[in-house]
Structures are given as structure tokens and as C-alpha cells.
Scaffold this active site. Structure first.
Site, PDB file in Angstrom:
ATOM      1  N   ASP A  50       0.847  -1.208   0.000  1.00 31.08           N
ATOM      2  CA  ASP A  50       0.000   0.000   0.000  1.00 31.08           C
ATOM      3  C   ASP A  50       0.881   1.256   0.000  1.00 31.08           C
ATOM      4  OD1 ASP A  50      -3.175  -0.652   1.020  1.00 31.08           O
ATOM      5  OD2 ASP A  50      -1.698  -2.207   1.377  1.00 31.08           O
ATOM      6  N   ASP A 131      -6.352   5.384  -4.043  1.00 31.81           N
ATOM      7  CA  ASP A 131      -6.370   4.230  -3.144  1.00 31.81           C
ATOM      8  C   ASP A 131      -5.304   3.289  -3.699  1.00 31.81           C
ATOM      9  OD1 ASP A 131      -6.740   2.084  -1.541  1.00 31.81           O
ATOM     10  OD2 ASP A 131      -8.922   2.023  -1.733  1.00 31.81           O
ATOM     11  N   ILE A 133      -4.070   0.423  -2.821  1.00 29.74           N
ATOM     12  CA  ILE A 133      -4.588  -0.946  -2.988  1.00 29.74           C
ATOM     13  C   ILE A 133      -6.007  -0.943  -2.463  1.00 29.74           C
ATOM     14  CG2 ILE A 133      -4.424  -3.369  -2.303  1.00 29.74           C
ATOM     15  CD1 ILE A 133      -1.480  -3.187  -2.272  1.00 29.74           C
ATOM     16  N   THR A 136      -7.731  -4.531  -0.024  1.00 23.96           N
ATOM     17  CA  THR A 136      -6.518  -5.067   0.625  1.00 23.96           C
ATOM     18  C   THR A 136      -6.736  -6.488   1.136  1.00 23.96           C
ATOM     19  OG1 THR A 136      -5.978  -2.815   1.265  1.00 23.96           O
ATOM     20  CG2 THR A 136      -4.758  -4.540   2.368  1.00 23.96           C
ATOM     21  N   HIS A 234     -18.483  -6.350   4.542  1.00 27.52           N
ATOM     22  CA  HIS A 234     -18.494  -5.067   3.823  1.00 27.52           C
ATOM     23  C   HIS A 234     -19.845  -4.737   3.211  1.00 27.52           C
ATOM     24  CE1 HIS A 234     -13.860  -4.892   2.991  1.00 27.52           C
ATOM     25  NE2 HIS A 234     -14.163  -5.031   4.264  1.00 27.52           N
ATOM     26  N   LYS A 265     -15.157  -4.535  -9.347  1.00 23.79           N
ATOM     27  CA  LYS A 265     -16.598  -4.729  -9.589  1.00 23.79           C
ATOM     28  C   LYS A 265     -17.122  -3.699 -10.603  1.00 23.79           C
ATOM     29  CE  LYS A 265     -17.610  -4.867  -5.044  1.00 23.79           C
ATOM     30  NZ  LYS A 265     -16.296  -5.171  -4.426  1.00 23.79           N
ATOM     31  N   ARG A 279     -23.726  -2.923  -3.811  1.00 21.01           N
ATOM     32  CA  ARG A 279     -22.950  -2.880  -2.565  1.00 21.01           C
ATOM     33  C   ARG A 279     -23.756  -2.079  -1.569  1.00 21.01           C
ATOM     34  NH1 ARG A 279     -18.884  -0.180   0.404  1.00 21.01           N
ATOM     35  NH2 ARG A 279     -17.141  -1.531   0.871  1.00 21.01           N
ATOM     36  N   ASP A 292     -12.458   5.138  -2.828  1.00 22.58           N
ATOM     37  CA  ASP A 292     -12.984   3.778  -3.011  1.00 22.58           C
ATOM     38  C   ASP A 292     -13.964   3.703  -4.178  1.00 22.58           C
ATOM     39  OD1 ASP A 292     -11.652   2.384  -1.053  1.00 22.58           O
ATOM     40  OD2 ASP A 292     -13.124   2.848   0.503  1.00 22.58           O
TER      41      ASP A 292
END
Ligand code: AMP
Ligand code: MG
Length: 347
Positions: A50, A131, A133, A136, A234, A265, A279, A292
Site C-alpha cells: 500500500d 487508493d 490498494i 486489501t 463489507h 466490480k 454494494r 474507493d
């Protein structure tokens, strides 16, 4: 469209190069046994990759674009703690794979270039968000993740780049089998052009226009395919099941739901490999970070999808470091989006 810092396509070229360069680092770290995992004891996993990837992305952007404002996920604070000297050395060594001359102090300062603030009078009109990674937990598991970068201007992402180092370029392939592609794929979008792709291991390589896969016979037979977070903590996977069951009851042909980590996604729904990305974080008060979503949102929008949060609200990127007015994501072609939203509303 032009800006003082160059055309969007020039900015996108820099963004594409930066995420591909960082992906070379993350790929190398992911191949190691421990995958560079750092246990921060606060429940949020991070790896040496990261830090290294963030430094590489910032460095490539600054090298090409000069002074820029950056809002990024990581800071060097953890690495600067003398108790973490070993991890600091390992993170620097990882960055040096593509930035051979990096010194320790330069490396840490470059990570901290990502500390721009989005509040107060000095808030930038335009900034890059990273971001290094995303996903993660997927990275540590050996699964999907991506290196994410977007330029946000006046509250709207106008350039987005996602390097997905494990994602196959073959959009006909069912998910989630395509987890360890040898090259991976980088997606690049601008607000005024087509979405482009380039192999994730070819910084500066030839970009091709992304075409949505026309619905395959097999997938038509399989029905609407969903994708959602791999991590059940999540996203409310029970809600996804309920929506799918309700649509099935209404006579809609419904397939499976693929679990996949990260903004990959957005990429798989953008290219038509799946039909719906849903989500809905379990906690209704959860507010996601802008980094994100910003590049994935632009890529899926430019491929003509309808995007909203899980309650049908427009996604707002101009409210600070989080999507303060939103909860979750729903991305799909208009017809599918509206069908899913109506079921979500009646859960
Ligand atoms: P995904 O791979 O779509 O599940 O999303 C990965 C992102 O989920 C990470 O970047 C985190 O910021 C975020 N995340 C971490 N913990 C949670 C949680 N408890 N609920 C929702 N999102 C989370
Ligand atoms: Mg993330």
C-alpha cells in the site's frame, strides 16, 4: 475539454502510466508468501505494498504533471515509528523496484504528498485521489484488488484509472475464476472520451477502446448476473439474495452473484461481464471514502451504465474525503438498475 494542466486525455495518459507502474510493485509483493501484510491492530489491514504503491503513483504523477494536489488513503506515520523500521525498509525496497533511486526520506515525503485537505478556505477545486490498494483483504488472500486513481474537478471525477493486476482481459470468462491473470488489465476513463484499456503490466503500452461484451448466449440463458463484495462484513449479502429472490418471483431470469473484491466490480459491470453491481454496507451510517469509488464510478458511467447509491441517490464526490451523502452503490444498465432499486426499496 482543456485545463491549465493539460487535456483530459494527457492527464489520463499520466494516470494510466502511474497505476501500471504501481501495479508492478503490488504484483511483486503479492507473490511473496506473507504478501507484505502489516497488522495494525485496528482492524484495517494494510501491507507494505500500500505504501510503496502510493509513493509510486504520486511520484509518476508529479514527474509528468508538476505541482498537483493529492488526497490519498495512506500516510507515512506508521512507517516513521521507529518500532516499524523493518517494514519501512521493506516498503522502500518494494518502491525501488520501479523507482530505483528512491531514498528513504524522499519515499516517505512522497507518500505524504497525499495529505491534501478538502476542508476550509484552501480546499482545492481540482485534486487527485488515490487508493493504492483497494481490496486489501483480497490482495492478502491472493485474489482481486486494484490500484485506483482519479482526478476530481468541481466535485466530479473527470479522469479515472484502475489497474486490476489479476483481472483477465477476457470479459466472456465467468467470475470469479479469473483471479490470477498473468498480465491483468488497466481501465482508463475521461469525462470526454471512450474508456480505454491496456495490459496492467505494460505502462505506456497501446491502449484499446473498451467494448461492452454483447450479451452472450450462455449468460442470457443464465439470467441476470450480480456482483458484490467478497467480504460479507463489507456488504449485506442477505439483501442481495433477497433482491434476487424477489426478482425471480416476478418472473425475471436471475443467475448467480459473483463475489469479488475492490473496484474491479465497477470494471466487470462496465464491460458487461456481469449485469449488476450492488454494494449495500450493513451499517446504514457507513460512509465510504471517495477514493474507493471515484475511478470506478467514472469508468462505469462512461460505459453508459446508470449509477446511484443503494438508495437511488446521485453519488456526490464534492463533500470532502467521504461520500457523505451516500450509502453503497448500485451500477447497472438503466433497466436493470431500476428493477433492482425498486426491490431494494421494498426490502
Ligand atoms: P469491497 O471490496 O467492495 O468490499 O470494498 C473494499 C472497501 O471496503 C475498502 O476499501 C474499505 O474502505 C471498505 N470497508 C472496510 N470495512 C468495511 C465495512 N465494515 N463495511 C463496508 N465497507 C468497508
Ligand atoms: Mg479501498
Amino acid at each position: 475539454m482543456t485545463s491549465p494542466s493539460g487535456s483530459l486525455s494527457e492527464l489520463a495518459e499520466a494516470a494510466s502510466f502511474a497505476v501500471c507502474a504501481a501495479a508492478a510493485v503490488t504484483r511483486a509483493v503479492q507473490r511473496h508468501d506473507q504478501r507484505g501484510k502489516i497488522d495494525k491492530h485496528d482492524g484495517s489491514p494494510v501491507t507494505i505494498a500500500d505504501f510503496a504503491a502510493q509513493a509510486v503513483v504520486v511520484r509518476e504523477l508529479v514527474k509528468r504533471l508538476g505541482p498537483i494536489r493529492v488526497v490519498a488513503e495512506e500516510s507515512s506515520a506508521y512507517l516513521r515509528n521507529p518500532a516499524h523500521a523493518g517494514e519501512r525498509k521493506a516498503a522502500l525496497a518494494a518502491a525501488q523496484l520501479v523507482w530505483p533511486g528512491a531514498t528513504d526520506e524522499e519515499f516517505l515525503a512522497t507518500i505524504d504528498h497525499g495529505a491534501s485537505v478538502l476542508e476550509g478556505d484552501d480546499r482545492p477545486r481540482e485534486f487527485w485521489t488515490i487508493d493504492p490498494i483497494d481490496g486489501t483483504k483480497g490482495f492478502i488472500r491472493g485474489n482481486q484488488y486494484c490500484v485506483c486513481l482519479a482526478l476530481v474537478r468541481d466535485g466530479v471525477p473527470v479522469v479515472g484509472a484502475l489497474a486490476c493486476p489479476n483481472l483477465s482481459p477476457d470479459a466472456e470468462q465467468p467470475l470469479p475464476q479469473a483471479e490470477n491473470d498473468a498480465h491483468g488489465l488497466t481501465f482508463v476513463a475521461t469525462a470526454d472520451g471512450p474508456v480505454l484499456t491496456v495490459p496492467a503490466d505494460e505502462p505506456g503500452g497501446t491502449h484499446r477502446v473498451l467494448e461492452r461484451v454483447t450479451r452472450r448466449q450462455s449468460a442470457d440463458a443464465a439470467g441476470m448476473i450480480f456482483c458484490e463484495s467478497w467480504e460479507s462484513s463489507h456488504s449485506d449479502q442477505t439483501a442481495t439474495r433477497s433482491v434476487m429472490a424477489a426478482l425471480r418471483d416476478r418472473g425475471v431470469k436471475i443467475g448467480h452473484s459473483a463475489r469479488i473484491d475492490s473496484q474491479c466490480k465497477y470494471a466487470v459491470v462496465a464491460r458487461g461481464q456481469v449485469d449488476v453491481f450492488l454494494r449495500r454496507p450493513k451499517n446504514p451510517d457507513r460512509r465510504d471514502w471517495i477514493w474507493d469509488h471515484a475511478p470506478g464510478w467514472l469508468i462505469a458511467s462512461r460505459m453508459g451504465l446508470t449509477l446511484s447509491d443503494a438508495h437511488g441517490r446521485r453519488t456526490e464526490f464534492g463533500l470532502g474525503r467521504t461520500l457523505a451523502a451516500n450509502h453503497g452503490v448500485l451500477a447497472a444498465a438503466r433497466e436493470h438498475h431500476d428493477m433492482v432499486l425498486s426491490e431494494l426499496r421494498s426490502l
